[in-house]
Design a protein around this motif. Structure first.
Motif, PDB file in Angstrom:
ATOM      1  N   THR A  15       0.840  -1.196   0.000  1.00  0.00           N
ATOM      2  CA  THR A  15       0.000   0.000   0.000  1.00  0.00           C
ATOM      3  C   THR A  15       0.876   1.247   0.000  1.00  0.00           C
ATOM      4  OG1 THR A  15      -1.770  -1.169   1.183  1.00  0.00           O
ATOM      5  CG2 THR A  15      -1.858   1.227   1.178  1.00  0.00           C
ATOM      6  N   ASP A 187      -4.431  -2.432  -0.194  1.00  0.00           N
ATOM      7  CA  ASP A 187      -4.074  -2.883  -1.537  1.00  0.00           C
ATOM      8  C   ASP A 187      -4.507  -4.313  -1.804  1.00  0.00           C
ATOM      9  OD1 ASP A 187      -1.256  -4.781  -1.529  1.00  0.00           O
ATOM     10  OD2 ASP A 187      -1.812  -3.747   0.304  1.00  0.00           O
ATOM     11  N   SER A 188      -4.905  -5.053  -0.755  1.00  0.00           N
ATOM     12  CA  SER A 188      -5.165  -6.482  -0.911  1.00  0.00           C
ATOM     13  C   SER A 188      -6.555  -6.855  -0.423  1.00  0.00           C
ATOM     14  CB  SER A 188      -4.135  -7.292  -0.124  1.00  0.00           C
ATOM     15  OG  SER A 188      -4.320  -7.093   1.268  1.00  0.00           O
ATOM     16  N   THR A 204      -8.999   1.372  -2.109  1.00  0.00           N
ATOM     17  CA  THR A 204      -7.880   0.537  -2.538  1.00  0.00           C
ATOM     18  C   THR A 204      -6.950   1.305  -3.456  1.00  0.00           C
ATOM     19  OG1 THR A 204      -9.284  -1.434  -2.419  1.00  0.00           O
ATOM     20  CG2 THR A 204      -7.245  -1.626  -3.665  1.00  0.00           C
ATOM     21  N   ARG A 206      -3.990   0.626  -6.216  1.00  0.00           N
ATOM     22  CA  ARG A 206      -3.533  -0.456  -7.093  1.00  0.00           C
ATOM     23  C   ARG A 206      -2.116  -0.883  -6.725  1.00  0.00           C
ATOM     24  NH1 ARG A 206      -0.364  -1.070 -11.569  1.00  0.00           N
ATOM     25  NH2 ARG A 206      -0.986  -2.677 -13.052  1.00  0.00           N
ATOM     26  N   ASP A 207      -1.911  -2.191  -6.668  1.00  0.00           N
ATOM     27  CA  ASP A 207      -0.573  -2.748  -6.489  1.00  0.00           C
ATOM     28  C   ASP A 207      -0.342  -3.788  -7.577  1.00  0.00           C
ATOM     29  OD1 ASP A 207       1.891  -2.944  -4.725  1.00  0.00           O
ATOM     30  OD2 ASP A 207       1.271  -5.041  -4.804  1.00  0.00           O
ATOM     31  N   TYR A 224     -11.419   2.953  -5.922  1.00  0.00           N
ATOM     32  CA  TYR A 224     -10.180   2.283  -6.345  1.00  0.00           C
ATOM     33  C   TYR A 224      -9.350   3.305  -7.104  1.00  0.00           C
ATOM     34  CZ  TYR A 224      -7.163  -1.293  -8.497  1.00  0.00           C
ATOM     35  OH  TYR A 224      -6.094  -2.075  -8.902  1.00  0.00           O
TER      36      TYR A 224
END
Length: 242
Positions: A15, A187-188, A204, A206-207, A224
């Motif tokens: 993150t 991020d997850s 969230t 993005r990763d 997101y």
């Protein structure tokens, strides 16, 4: 989204910082030292994520992960020794390679200036978080951890790691806030689930290493964002300062 929130809770690995790929490299080196076969990093990551999720109620999920490696590769080492081996491999990366994602530190400073309380809630160890804040020069030059964050919480603080909501429940009790006054940045999927299990809104970032979960992350988050720059622009617009 940020309006009337008081506390913004950030996950760390994947993150705020680019680290998931580093841990894949660390575990690949560890498996090689244990005499295991060379595995694709994505496979290592997916298996680790699945195992940590299954061990989330254990007293120490990562020691159970090391026990799994010991048994899988018939290693002549205890799980405690294997964890020490993993930590030794990681030292160089923790101090010299891992860094904040682009514009993450800019967002942190902006939110702090706006009066939000910022918190780190991570499943990594407190010792590793201390390395980031005290020994990683690149990160220390960008963020004064002590001044920026009200709480910096590693996995030792709670008995159950994400997706269990215990860490978020602790934060709310410690800071005297309710779920509707908090916002989680993750991020997850496991992180998103932890926030939702605590009744807290979650957005969230993005990763790269969570791309396969992107459709579900978009579905389960209230927003997101592709990167921190876009999130920062959104926050400024929402707060009427664009």
């Amino acid at each position: 989204m940020f309006y009337q929130k008081k506390v913004i809770i950030f996950d760390m690995d994947g993150t705020l910082i680019d680290s998931v790929g580093i841990w894949n490299i660390v575990d690949r080196e560890l498996i090689a030292q244990l005499g295991g076969e060379t595995l694709p990093e994505l496979h290592i990551q997916q298996r680790r994520d699945e195992l940590l999720r299954s061990f989330s109620h254990a007293q120490d999920a990562y020691i159970e992960y090391c026990d799994f490696l010991a048994q899988t590769y018939h290693a002549p080492f205890s799980k405690d020794v294997i964890r020490s081996m993993r930590y030794a491999i990681a030292q160089h990366y923790l101090k010299n390679v891992i860094d904040f994602k682009p514009d993450a530190h800019t967002l942190l400073y902006y939110l702090k200036e706006q009066g939000y309380q910022l918190v780190i809630a991570s499943t990594t160890s407190q010792n590793i978080l201390n390395i980031y804040s005290n020994e990683n020069d690149a990160m220390r030059q960008k963020v004064d951890f002590e001044k920026t964050f009200s709480l910096i919480l590693g996995r030792e603080l709670v008995s159950k790691i994400k997706p269990h909501p215990e860490v978020h429940q602790f934060i709310m009790q410690e800071l005297g806030v309710q779920p509707h006054e908090c916002l989680v940045v993750e991020d997850s999927l496991v992180g998103v689930e932890a926030a939702q299990n605590a009744g807290i809104d979650v957005i969230t970032i993005r990763d790269t290493y969570a791309q396969t979960d992107e459709p579900e992350l978009r579905k389960r988050s209230i927003a997101y964002f592709e990167d921190f720059n876009r999130l920062l622009l959104h926050v400024k617009e929402e707060l009427g300062q664009s």
